[in-house]
Motif scaffolding. Structure first.
Motif, PDB file in Angstrom:
ATOM      1  N   MET A   1     -12.013   7.676   1.203  1.00  0.00           N
ATOM      2  CA  MET A   1     -11.154   6.731   0.462  1.00  0.00           C
ATOM      3  C   MET A   1     -10.106   6.122   1.396  1.00  0.00           C
ATOM      4  O   MET A   1     -10.206   4.968   1.765  1.00  0.00           O
ATOM      5  CB  MET A   1     -10.482   7.480  -0.694  1.00  0.00           C
ATOM      6  N   TYR A   2      -9.083   6.904   1.737  1.00  0.00           N
ATOM      7  CA  TYR A   2      -8.060   6.395   2.656  1.00  0.00           C
ATOM      8  C   TYR A   2      -8.095   7.178   3.963  1.00  0.00           C
ATOM      9  O   TYR A   2      -8.455   8.352   3.978  1.00  0.00           O
ATOM     10  CB  TYR A   2      -6.676   6.515   2.005  1.00  0.00           C
ATOM     11  N   SER A   3      -7.719   6.510   5.051  1.00  0.00           N
ATOM     12  CA  SER A   3      -7.741   7.172   6.364  1.00  0.00           C
ATOM     13  C   SER A   3      -6.567   8.134   6.498  1.00  0.00           C
ATOM     14  O   SER A   3      -5.602   8.080   5.730  1.00  0.00           O
ATOM     15  CB  SER A   3      -7.670   6.129   7.464  1.00  0.00           C
ATOM     16  N   GLN A   4      -6.647   8.986   7.505  1.00  0.00           N
ATOM     17  CA  GLN A   4      -5.556   9.932   7.749  1.00  0.00           C
ATOM     18  C   GLN A   4      -4.264   9.195   8.049  1.00  0.00           C
ATOM     19  O   GLN A   4      -3.205   9.585   7.569  1.00  0.00           O
ATOM     20  CB  GLN A   4      -5.896  10.851   8.931  1.00  0.00           C
ATOM     21  N   ALA A   5      -4.371   8.137   8.831  1.00  0.00           N
ATOM     22  CA  ALA A   5      -3.172   7.360   9.174  1.00  0.00           C
ATOM     23  C   ALA A   5      -2.541   6.789   7.917  1.00  0.00           C
ATOM     24  O   ALA A   5      -1.328   6.885   7.712  1.00  0.00           O
ATOM     25  CB  ALA A   5      -3.535   6.248  10.150  1.00  0.00           C
ATOM     26  N   GLU A   6      -3.371   6.215   7.054  1.00  0.00           N
ATOM     27  CA  GLU A   6      -2.848   5.647   5.809  1.00  0.00           C
ATOM     28  C   GLU A   6      -2.176   6.721   4.961  1.00  0.00           C
ATOM     29  O   GLU A   6      -1.070   6.517   4.441  1.00  0.00           O
ATOM     30  CB  GLU A   6      -3.984   4.975   5.027  1.00  0.00           C
ATOM     31  N   GLU A   7      -2.827   7.860   4.828  1.00  0.00           N
ATOM     32  CA  GLU A   7      -2.261   8.946   4.028  1.00  0.00           C
ATOM     33  C   GLU A   7      -0.923   9.403   4.603  1.00  0.00           C
ATOM     34  O   GLU A   7       0.025   9.672   3.862  1.00  0.00           O
ATOM     35  CB  GLU A   7      -3.243  10.122   3.963  1.00  0.00           C
ATOM     36  N   ASN A   8      -0.844   9.465   5.926  1.00  0.00           N
ATOM     37  CA  ASN A   8       0.409   9.901   6.542  1.00  0.00           C
ATOM     38  C   ASN A   8       1.543   8.909   6.307  1.00  0.00           C
ATOM     39  O   ASN A   8       2.682   9.309   6.060  1.00  0.00           O
ATOM     40  CB  ASN A   8       0.202  10.131   8.040  1.00  0.00           C
ATOM     41  N   TYR A   9       1.227   7.632   6.377  1.00  0.00           N
ATOM     42  CA  TYR A   9       2.254   6.626   6.102  1.00  0.00           C
ATOM     43  C   TYR A   9       2.741   6.736   4.654  1.00  0.00           C
ATOM     44  O   TYR A   9       3.942   6.686   4.388  1.00  0.00           O
ATOM     45  CB  TYR A   9       1.717   5.219   6.368  1.00  0.00           C
ATOM     46  N   LEU A  10       1.801   6.895   3.732  1.00  0.00           N
ATOM     47  CA  LEU A  10       2.192   6.999   2.317  1.00  0.00           C
ATOM     48  C   LEU A  10       3.114   8.190   2.086  1.00  0.00           C
ATOM     49  O   LEU A  10       4.119   8.094   1.386  1.00  0.00           O
ATOM     50  CB  LEU A  10       0.942   7.119   1.432  1.00  0.00           C
ATOM     51  N   LYS A  11       2.766   9.308   2.705  1.00  0.00           N
ATOM     52  CA  LYS A  11       3.583  10.515   2.594  1.00  0.00           C
ATOM     53  C   LYS A  11       4.987  10.248   3.140  1.00  0.00           C
ATOM     54  O   LYS A  11       5.987  10.592   2.501  1.00  0.00           O
ATOM     55  CB  LYS A  11       2.923  11.627   3.427  1.00  0.00           C
ATOM     56  N   THR A  12       5.045   9.622   4.301  1.00  0.00           N
ATOM     57  CA  THR A  12       6.337   9.323   4.921  1.00  0.00           C
ATOM     58  C   THR A  12       7.171   8.405   4.039  1.00  0.00           C
ATOM     59  O   THR A  12       8.366   8.646   3.826  1.00  0.00           O
ATOM     60  CB  THR A  12       6.117   8.651   6.287  1.00  0.00           C
ATOM     61  N   ILE A  13       6.549   7.362   3.525  1.00  0.00           N
ATOM     62  CA  ILE A  13       7.281   6.432   2.672  1.00  0.00           C
ATOM     63  C   ILE A  13       7.782   7.140   1.415  1.00  0.00           C
ATOM     64  O   ILE A  13       8.920   6.953   0.989  1.00  0.00           O
ATOM     65  CB  ILE A  13       6.394   5.216   2.298  1.00  0.00           C
ATOM     66  N   TYR A  14       6.931   8.013   0.866  1.00  0.00           N
ATOM     67  CA  TYR A  14       7.340   8.768  -0.322  1.00  0.00           C
ATOM     68  C   TYR A  14       8.612   9.566  -0.054  1.00  0.00           C
ATOM     69  O   TYR A  14       9.578   9.519  -0.827  1.00  0.00           O
ATOM     70  CB  TYR A  14       6.218   9.711  -0.771  1.00  0.00           C
ATOM     71  N   VAL A  15       8.633  10.281   1.036  1.00  0.00           N
ATOM     72  CA  VAL A  15       9.785  11.119   1.390  1.00  0.00           C
ATOM     73  C   VAL A  15      11.018  10.260   1.657  1.00  0.00           C
ATOM     74  O   VAL A  15      12.123  10.576   1.198  1.00  0.00           O
ATOM     75  CB  VAL A  15       9.459  11.998   2.619  1.00  0.00           C
ATOM     76  N   LEU A  16      10.830   9.151   2.347  1.00  0.00           N
ATOM     77  CA  LEU A  16      11.972   8.289   2.678  1.00  0.00           C
ATOM     78  C   LEU A  16      12.556   7.626   1.432  1.00  0.00           C
ATOM     79  O   LEU A  16      13.771   7.472   1.315  1.00  0.00           O
ATOM     80  CB  LEU A  16      11.564   7.239   3.716  1.00  0.00           C
ATOM     81  N   GLU A  17      11.670   7.242   0.509  1.00  0.00           N
ATOM     82  CA  GLU A  17      12.167   6.670  -0.753  1.00  0.00           C
ATOM     83  C   GLU A  17      13.057   7.683  -1.463  1.00  0.00           C
ATOM     84  O   GLU A  17      14.094   7.344  -2.022  1.00  0.00           O
ATOM     85  CB  GLU A  17      10.989   6.310  -1.678  1.00  0.00           C
ATOM     86  N   LYS A  18      12.626   8.937  -1.417  1.00  0.00           N
ATOM     87  CA  LYS A  18      13.381  10.001  -2.066  1.00  0.00           C
ATOM     88  C   LYS A  18      14.740  10.212  -1.409  1.00  0.00           C
ATOM     89  O   LYS A  18      15.753  10.366  -2.083  1.00  0.00           O
ATOM     90  CB  LYS A  18      12.588  11.304  -1.997  1.00  0.00           C
ATOM     91  N   ASP A  19      14.733  10.205  -0.080  1.00  0.00           N
ATOM     92  CA  ASP A  19      15.970  10.514   0.655  1.00  0.00           C
ATOM     93  C   ASP A  19      16.937   9.344   0.732  1.00  0.00           C
ATOM     94  O   ASP A  19      18.143   9.537   0.797  1.00  0.00           O
ATOM     95  CB  ASP A  19      15.641  10.980   2.075  1.00  0.00           C
TER      96      ASP A  19
END
Ligand SMILES: [Mn+2]
Ligand SMILES: [Mn+2]
Ligand SMILES: [Mn+2]
Ligand SMILES: [Mn+2]
Lengths: 219, 219
Positions: A1-19
DNA sequence: ATATTATTTTAGATATGTCTAAATTTTAGC
DNA sequence: GCTAAAATTTAGACATATCTAAAATAATAT
């Protein structure tokens, strides 16, 4: 479905939105992912085309619902694998993050749900972080960072913001672990360092360390 | 250390060397990996530069000692993960191969050795294949394929050559499992199909199926 | 309000791993 | 031994994900 790079960016954005609140900036993402801002821009465009983020040039990004759910699924996998490593394979809490960074990209819904059951549906990972369920629902842990505590107040250490090996080893060395009751006994105005007290000992921690320690039942 | 693509090629070459003798051809590799021969040539050059294979233009490749050891380490990981999935997460033997194809690329010596201990050092994976040890030592299982058995001979099913979901599901449907005692009761010369008998039933299998069933104690 | 600085994007390059089409080499048939 | 077929390699392209350097835009300071 999504690449590792894409998944990592999404995770990072999720955390940054929170912080930092929404509309995460290019430079902020580049800082977290240790890539260059130009690389981030390239990826944000790709994620926007796939409807995982809302992206307006020069204005930063925000996760879409799909993006948020995808991020949460990766985080769920990361944290369940960390539980597995600590509870079943007897890893220390400071050894699991890097391995989980790899395991979180293994694709199989069935696998992760069977793992969840095998671990008896844990609610928290070894660093005190909540584990999202299959539908991406996550418990909000309203814990308090030491930097938001007043002089003389107490609380229980329930989570850490930084799960890196270096930080957790520092805590090991200082004899700090989840569940410890802490008391703020002094705040140094010069460098914003904290003097804290546990049941067994006292120590001085820098502001940076204080920020990464999250407590509950703060009084 | 090595990329997933590189690891997969090494594994493929290892298996092909075993099945067809040394000097594995470009087309043979392309067939197994479902890539084009031109892609294989590109990769063989890269592997040769890294001293993982010996490659002579138009002459095929052979693994070096390093290449063989690297392949065996990946195979070790693959098979240990398959054991974990079946023994701990209650997967069926036909569901684990694809997931193990992903898990085998997770990098951590400590992880795999701790997993090995957690599983109590299994010797065989769910498909009857031997698991290499930390040093790449592997037990040679001198089993016999049904196509090498004589009419009237018997044996115990101990392993399958093909671990694909489709093949294993076929065996499930036909009520064949590891440990079953089989007897060859007829060989049809027209299409080389086999009539075999188990304790509970008789069935006809094609030559292709027969080739993928490996037996021990053949008499 | 304009100039300077910081941030972000674009342009063009590189590395990996794949492909198609064409060229080359080997193998097999006669 | 020559020729046709098969196997293999080369040339050139493409997708992903990254980079550096330059250009464009936004933010800030005087
Ligand atoms: Mn982690
Ligand atoms: Mn964690
Ligand atoms: Mn397998
Ligand atoms: Mn197997």
């Amino acid at each position: 479905m999504y690449s590792q790079a894409e998944e990592n960016y999404l995770k990072t954005i999720y955390v940054l939105e929170k912080d930092f609140g929404d509309d995460v900036s290019t430079n902020l993402i580049a800082g977290k992912t240790k890539t260059k801002p130009s690389s981030v821009t390239d990826m944000l465009k790709k994620l926007a085309i796939k409807d995982l983020v809302l992206y307006k040039k020069y204005q930063g990004v925000k996760l879409t619902e799909t993006g948020r759910l995808t991020a949460l699924k990766v985080i769920r996998k990361h944290r369940l694998w960390e539980c597995f490593l600590v509870q079943k394979l007897n890893f220390n809490w400071d050894e699991v993050h890097e391995i989980a960074e790899q395991l979180e990209h293994v694709k199989s819904e069935l696998l992760i749900n069977k793992l969840d059951a095998f671990l008896r549906f844990p609610k928290l990972d070894p660093h005190g972080d909540p584990i999202p369920d299959e539908q991406g629902r996550i418990i909000k842990n309203q814990s308090t960072s030491i930097i938001d505590m007043k002089l003389g107040s107490t609380g229980t250490l329930v989570a850490v913001k930084d799960s890196s090996e270096t930080f957790l080893r520092y805590l090991n060395k200082k004899n700090l672990a989840l569940g410890d009751k802490l008391k703020v006994i002094d705040i140094e105005p010069y460098d914003n360092s904290y003097h804290i007290e546990t049941k067994t000992h006292r120590l001085v921690i820098t502001n940076n360390v204080a920020e990464n320690l999250l407590l509950k039942n703060v009084k």
